[in-house]
Scaffold this active site. Structure first.
Site, PDB file in Angstrom:
ATOM      1  N   ALA A 111       0.751  -1.187   0.131  1.00 55.58           N
ATOM      2  CA  ALA A 111      -0.034   0.033   0.137  1.00 55.58           C
ATOM      3  C   ALA A 111       1.119   1.305   0.231  1.00 55.58           C
ATOM      4  O   ALA A 111       0.503   2.224  -0.576  1.00 55.58           O
ATOM      5  CB  ALA A 111      -0.782  -0.045   1.230  1.00 55.58           C
ATOM      6  N   ARG A 112       1.993   1.362   0.681  1.00 53.63           N
ATOM      7  CA  ARG A 112       3.026   2.398   0.950  1.00 53.63           C
ATOM      8  C   ARG A 112       3.560   2.672  -0.508  1.00 53.63           C
ATOM      9  O   ARG A 112       4.192   3.631  -0.745  1.00 53.63           O
ATOM     10  CB  ARG A 112       4.018   2.303   1.928  1.00 53.63           C
ATOM     11  CG  ARG A 112       3.091   2.287   3.195  1.00 53.63           C
ATOM     12  CD  ARG A 112       3.868   1.862   4.410  1.00 53.63           C
ATOM     13  NE  ARG A 112       3.129   1.603   5.632  1.00 53.63           N
ATOM     14  CZ  ARG A 112       3.776   1.863   6.619  1.00 53.63           C
ATOM     15  NH1 ARG A 112       4.711   2.592   7.016  1.00 53.63           N
ATOM     16  NH2 ARG A 112       2.919   1.546   7.934  1.00 53.63           N
ATOM     17  N   GLU A 133      -7.156  -9.247  -6.529  1.00 51.33           N
ATOM     18  CA  GLU A 133      -7.147  -8.095  -7.599  1.00 51.33           C
ATOM     19  C   GLU A 133      -6.226  -7.102  -7.110  1.00 51.33           C
ATOM     20  O   GLU A 133      -6.040  -6.695  -5.874  1.00 51.33           O
ATOM     21  CB  GLU A 133      -8.551  -7.482  -7.573  1.00 51.33           C
ATOM     22  CG  GLU A 133      -9.480  -8.546  -7.905  1.00 51.33           C
ATOM     23  CD  GLU A 133     -10.299  -9.148  -6.858  1.00 51.33           C
ATOM     24  OE1 GLU A 133     -10.190  -8.624  -5.689  1.00 51.33           O
ATOM     25  OE2 GLU A 133     -11.055 -10.423  -7.364  1.00 51.33           O
ATOM     26  N   GLN A 176     -12.799 -23.194  -6.769  1.00 49.97           N
ATOM     27  CA  GLN A 176     -12.215 -22.549  -7.715  1.00 49.97           C
ATOM     28  C   GLN A 176     -10.671 -22.850  -7.508  1.00 49.97           C
ATOM     29  O   GLN A 176     -10.329 -22.780  -6.327  1.00 49.97           O
ATOM     30  CB  GLN A 176     -12.322 -20.928  -7.954  1.00 49.97           C
ATOM     31  CG  GLN A 176     -11.920 -20.290  -6.980  1.00 49.97           C
ATOM     32  CD  GLN A 176     -12.200 -18.892  -6.817  1.00 49.97           C
ATOM     33  OE1 GLN A 176     -12.813 -18.197  -7.847  1.00 49.97           O
ATOM     34  NE2 GLN A 176     -11.635 -17.929  -6.080  1.00 49.97           N
TER      35      GLN A 176
END
EC number: 3.5.4.13
Length: 186
Positions: A111-112, A133, A176
């Site tokens: 995220a950073r 994703e 899946q």
């Protein structure tokens, strides 16, 4: 509804195969961390990726998704183009209890760097690999390291069992394996 701790996660993984393979330690030296943490489990991203591309000038349509929207890539490091998106999957295979919902949050290391990870909740009764994703929100290409941490899963146990689990309703992503593209039931 209560957040589950490491001892519960360990027991469910070892005795009920909730997470396979399961890493009982939190591994973090020289890698993006993964494995068991105090109140969650840091999942790893596999080596397979589906990178979105505009080579074929297609339109992304969730109701009629075409494989030409993505390019398959396999490797230890995936380069996500600037302002682009890729799909991946967890190394771990999950078997969710009928009274537990899991939510997944991106790791701060990514995220950073402008890498945002999205994963929808793991519903009670769900079984399978998790499709991940990954968005690169930066104007620069970004690296994603296979076989290392990508997100943290938090397990929430309900006060009572639900009437209908994901397995009961024959969810479209049940069992899946690999990366699963968007599906619409017909």
């Amino acid at each position: 509804m209560g957040l589950k701790a490491d001892n519960w996660i360990r027991k469910m993984a070892l005795e009920h195969k909730m997470i396979e393979p399961f890493c009982e330690a939190n591994i973090g030296k020289g890698v993006v961390s993964y494995g068991l943490s105090s109140y969650g489990y840091d999942i790893r991203v596999g080596r397979e990726f589906k990178i979105f591309t505009n080579v074929n000038s297609t339109v992304v349509d969730p109701k009629n998704f075409v494989e030409e929207n993505v390019v398959d890539f396999e490797g230890d490091v995936c380069i996500v183009p600037a302002n682009s998106f890729t799909l991946a999957r967890t190394i771990e295979y999950f078997k969710m209890p009928d009274d537990v919902l899991a939510i997944c949050l991106g790791k701060s290391t990514y995220a950073r760097c402008g890498i945002i990870v999205n994963v929808t909740p793991f519903e009670p009764g769900f079984e399978g690999h998790i499709t991940i994703e990954i968005s690169n929100t930066t104007p620069l290409p970004a690296k994603i390291y296979a076989n290392e941490g990508i997100a943290q899963v938090l397990f929430l146990q309900g006060d009572e069992k639900c009437d209908t689990t994901y397995k009961d309703k024959k969810g479209k992503y049940q069992a899946q394996t690999g990366i699963t593209l968007p599906r619409i039931l017909k």
